[in-house]
Design an enzyme around this catalytic site. Structure first.
Site, mmCIF file in Angstrom:
data_model
loop_
_atom_site.group_PDB
_atom_site.id
_atom_site.type_symbol
_atom_site.label_atom_id
_atom_site.label_comp_id
_atom_site.label_asym_id
_atom_site.label_seq_id
_atom_site.Cartn_x
_atom_site.Cartn_y
_atom_site.Cartn_z
ATOM 1 N N TYR A 1 0.839 -1.192 0.000
ATOM 2 C CA TYR A 1 0.000 0.000 0.000
ATOM 3 C C TYR A 1 0.879 1.249 0.000
ATOM 4 O O TYR A 1 2.091 1.188 0.226
ATOM 5 C CB TYR A 1 -0.949 0.005 1.208
ATOM 6 C CG TYR A 1 -0.300 0.344 2.540
ATOM 7 C CD1 TYR A 1 0.550 -0.549 3.170
ATOM 8 C CD2 TYR A 1 -0.534 1.570 3.165
ATOM 9 C CE1 TYR A 1 1.142 -0.238 4.392
ATOM 10 C CE2 TYR A 1 0.043 1.879 4.386
ATOM 11 C CZ TYR A 1 0.883 0.979 4.992
ATOM 12 O OH TYR A 1 1.466 1.294 6.185
ATOM 13 N N ARG B 1 8.489 4.266 -4.511
ATOM 14 C CA ARG B 1 8.487 3.278 -3.422
ATOM 15 C C ARG B 1 7.493 2.155 -3.726
ATOM 16 O O ARG B 1 7.755 0.981 -3.470
ATOM 17 C CB ARG B 1 8.158 3.960 -2.091
ATOM 18 C CG ARG B 1 8.275 3.011 -0.904
ATOM 19 C CD ARG B 1 8.176 3.724 0.421
ATOM 20 N NE ARG B 1 6.882 4.372 0.606
ATOM 21 C CZ ARG B 1 6.584 5.184 1.608
ATOM 22 N NH1 ARG B 1 7.502 5.460 2.525
ATOM 23 N NH2 ARG B 1 5.402 5.739 1.712
ATOM 24 N N ARG C 1 -6.941 -20.658 -2.341
ATOM 25 C CA ARG C 1 -5.839 -20.484 -1.398
ATOM 26 C C ARG C 1 -4.751 -21.548 -1.548
ATOM 27 O O ARG C 1 -4.979 -22.735 -1.283
ATOM 28 C CB ARG C 1 -6.385 -20.519 0.031
ATOM 29 C CG ARG C 1 -5.334 -20.239 1.085
ATOM 30 C CD ARG C 1 -5.942 -20.235 2.477
ATOM 31 N NE ARG C 1 -4.968 -19.879 3.498
ATOM 32 C CZ ARG C 1 -4.135 -20.732 4.078
ATOM 33 N NH1 ARG C 1 -4.133 -22.001 3.721
ATOM 34 N NH2 ARG C 1 -3.282 -20.327 4.991
ATOM 35 N N HIS D 1 -0.292 -21.366 -0.718
ATOM 36 C CA HIS D 1 0.703 -20.395 -0.261
ATOM 37 C C HIS D 1 1.478 -19.788 -1.425
ATOM 38 O O HIS D 1 1.682 -18.576 -1.495
ATOM 39 C CB HIS D 1 1.674 -21.035 0.740
ATOM 40 C CG HIS D 1 1.094 -21.152 2.115
ATOM 41 N ND1 HIS D 1 0.079 -22.018 2.412
ATOM 42 C CD2 HIS D 1 1.384 -20.493 3.257
ATOM 43 C CE1 HIS D 1 -0.242 -21.900 3.690
ATOM 44 N NE2 HIS D 1 0.535 -20.971 4.228
ATOM 45 N N LYS E 1 6.531 -1.822 2.045
ATOM 46 C CA LYS E 1 5.310 -1.271 2.660
ATOM 47 C C LYS E 1 4.164 -2.259 2.459
ATOM 48 O O LYS E 1 3.214 -1.989 1.704
ATOM 49 C CB LYS E 1 5.011 0.109 2.056
ATOM 50 C CG LYS E 1 4.134 0.990 2.956
ATOM 51 C CD LYS E 1 4.191 2.430 2.497
ATOM 52 C CE LYS E 1 3.144 3.302 3.144
ATOM 53 N NZ LYS E 1 3.205 3.420 4.584
ATOM 54 N N GLU F 1 11.994 3.019 14.752
ATOM 55 C CA GLU F 1 10.985 3.923 14.179
ATOM 56 C C GLU F 1 9.707 3.799 14.985
ATOM 57 O O GLU F 1 9.687 3.136 16.025
ATOM 58 C CB GLU F 1 10.757 3.652 12.681
ATOM 59 C CG GLU F 1 10.180 2.311 12.349
ATOM 60 C CD GLU F 1 9.857 2.133 10.865
ATOM 61 O OE1 GLU F 1 9.592 3.115 10.156
ATOM 62 O OE2 GLU F 1 9.854 0.973 10.410
ATOM 63 N N LEU G 1 10.860 1.414 7.481
ATOM 64 C CA LEU G 1 10.293 1.894 6.227
ATOM 65 C C LEU G 1 11.064 3.148 5.802
ATOM 66 O O LEU G 1 11.362 3.998 6.648
ATOM 67 C CB LEU G 1 8.815 2.245 6.389
ATOM 68 C CG LEU G 1 8.180 2.569 5.044
ATOM 69 C CD1 LEU G 1 7.862 1.297 4.282
ATOM 70 C CD2 LEU G 1 6.941 3.409 5.202
HETATM 71 N N1 PDD Z 1 2.682 5.102 7.506
HETATM 72 N N2 PDD Z 1 7.309 3.953 9.186
HETATM 73 C C1 PDD Z 1 6.209 3.189 9.091
HETATM 74 C C2 PDD Z 1 6.215 1.851 9.752
HETATM 75 C C3 PDD Z 1 5.076 3.662 8.390
HETATM 76 O O1 PDD Z 1 3.985 2.883 8.284
HETATM 77 C C4 PDD Z 1 5.106 4.952 7.804
HETATM 78 C C5 PDD Z 1 3.939 5.492 7.034
HETATM 79 C C6 PDD Z 1 6.276 5.727 7.948
HETATM 80 C C7 PDD Z 1 6.397 7.102 7.347
HETATM 81 O O2 PDD Z 1 6.469 7.049 5.951
HETATM 82 P P1 PDD Z 1 5.985 8.277 5.044
HETATM 83 O O3 PDD Z 1 6.759 9.464 5.485
HETATM 84 O O4 PDD Z 1 6.328 7.850 3.662
HETATM 85 O O5 PDD Z 1 4.504 8.428 5.276
HETATM 86 C C8 PDD Z 1 7.358 5.189 8.631
HETATM 87 C C9 PDD Z 1 1.508 5.382 6.714
HETATM 88 C C10 PDD Z 1 1.233 6.822 6.571
HETATM 89 C C11 PDD Z 1 0.317 4.565 7.220
HETATM 90 O O6 PDD Z 1 0.535 3.400 7.496
HETATM 91 O O7 PDD Z 1 -0.799 5.084 7.288
#
Ligand code: PDD
Length: 291
Positions: free
Chosen positions: A32, A51, A100, A102, A148, A180, A204
């Site tokens: 996503y 990304r 389904r 894997h 992501k 983070e 991320l």
């Molecule tokens: N989250 N780290 C994680 C684990 C994240 O899920 C996100 C973003 C970030 C920041 O990334 P960015 O600056 O590209 O938004 C860091 C999004 C916004 C979410 O899950 O809603």
């Protein structure tokens, strides 16, 4: 009722239906993106797209991305968000629906492409000035946090731990390092130096993180991308999270202890202001958002 995009159609959210065989539902087999929009202008679109492409490549999902920007714009229009000060578009792509197993479906199936747009609100300036509190939580994620994926259960549990603790944010700790947040990147200031975890496989690679690092370098703030030992935060003077919808958000307490002076610090304030200026410059520009 909100209008969403699903597999080529724009339709009311109540009419958007996804198969129970969808591999996003069964396996979290998908990725996503969340792209911010300011007064109807997407900010950082090219970076979010890059990304996304990297994620599609890592998961080996074959999806053409040519029409995605138009889908984002149309969702903002369909949902009357072109004048909204702050909005976002969420996009999810899964490997698609198949019985389904894997391993990937033997015969490739079309990926599921889903997107919605909604408004979000910044904290008031008074709220921001008070700073935010975080609780540290063990990082239980897999070893590819740089992708992501929609597999966010450890992030969900971490964020809920912060809610249960009655605070605002969760700080993920892996091998003794503050890496983070549950949905944001993390920065701390030691002396005059801004420090954040390197863009490795355990975080991320946030788009906002990238902007803030660029801005810090432009402002001549010394920057180090290195691991942050969680105990060393006792000597940090400032800390903040960054992310889409988080922007630059000061952390003034961690695990109940004040961080630094316990007040929003000057480096955080400078970077938050410069980041806002960067957004304004991009979205008020007459042409395409030059970000
Ligand atoms: N989250 N780290 C994680 C684990 C994240 O899920 C996100 C973003 C970030 C920041 O990334 P960015 O600056 O590209 O938004 C860091 C999004 C916004 C979410 O899950 O809603």
């Amino acid at each position: 009722m909100g209008i969403v995009y699903l597999n080529g159609e724009y339709l009311p959210v109540a009419d958007a239906k996804i198969s129970v065989d969808d591999r996003g539902f069964l396996f979290s087999d998908g990725i996503y993106e969340v792209t911010p929009s300011y007064r109807g202008r997407l900010f950082g679109w090219e970076r979010h797209l890059q990304r996304l492409l990297k994620g599609l490549c890592e998961l080996r999902i074959d999806q053409d991305v040519a029409g995605l920007e138009e889908i984002h714009r149309r969702l903002l229009t369909e949902n009357d968000l072109t004048d909204a000060e702050t909005a976002l578009v969420y996009l999810q792509i899964t490997r698609g629906a198949a019985p389904r197993t894997h391993a990937f479906p033997r015969e490739p199936v079309p990926p599921t492409v889903y997107a919605f747009a909604k408004a979000w609100r910044r904290p008031s300036p008074e709220r921001w000035e008070r700073g935010f509190e975080a609780v540290s939580v063990p990082d239980r994620r897999w070893a590819r946090a740089d992708i992501k994926t929609v597999s966010l259960l450890p992030n969900v549990l971490a964020q809920q731990a912060s809610v249960d603790a009655g605070v605002d944010d969760a700080l993920l700790v892996r091998d003794g390092m503050a890496v983070e947040g549950a949905h944001q990147n993390f920065f701390a200031v030691f002396g005059d130096t801004l420090v954040t975890h390197p863009a490795s496989n355990v975080i991320l690679h946030g788009i906002t993180r990238g902007y803030v690092l660029e801005i810090a370098r432009e402002l001549g703030i010394p920057v180090e991308e290195r691991a942050i030992v969680v105990e060393s935060l006792a000597h940090a003077t400032e800390a903040f999270f960054t992310g889409t919808t988080t922007e630059v958000r000061p952390t003034t307490r961690i695990d109940g202890e004040p961080l630094g002076s316990g007040e929003v610090g000057p480096v955080t304030r400078r970077l938050a202001e410069a980041f806002r200026a960067r957004i304004e410059a991009a979205v008020t520009d007459a042409g395409v958002a030059a970000d």
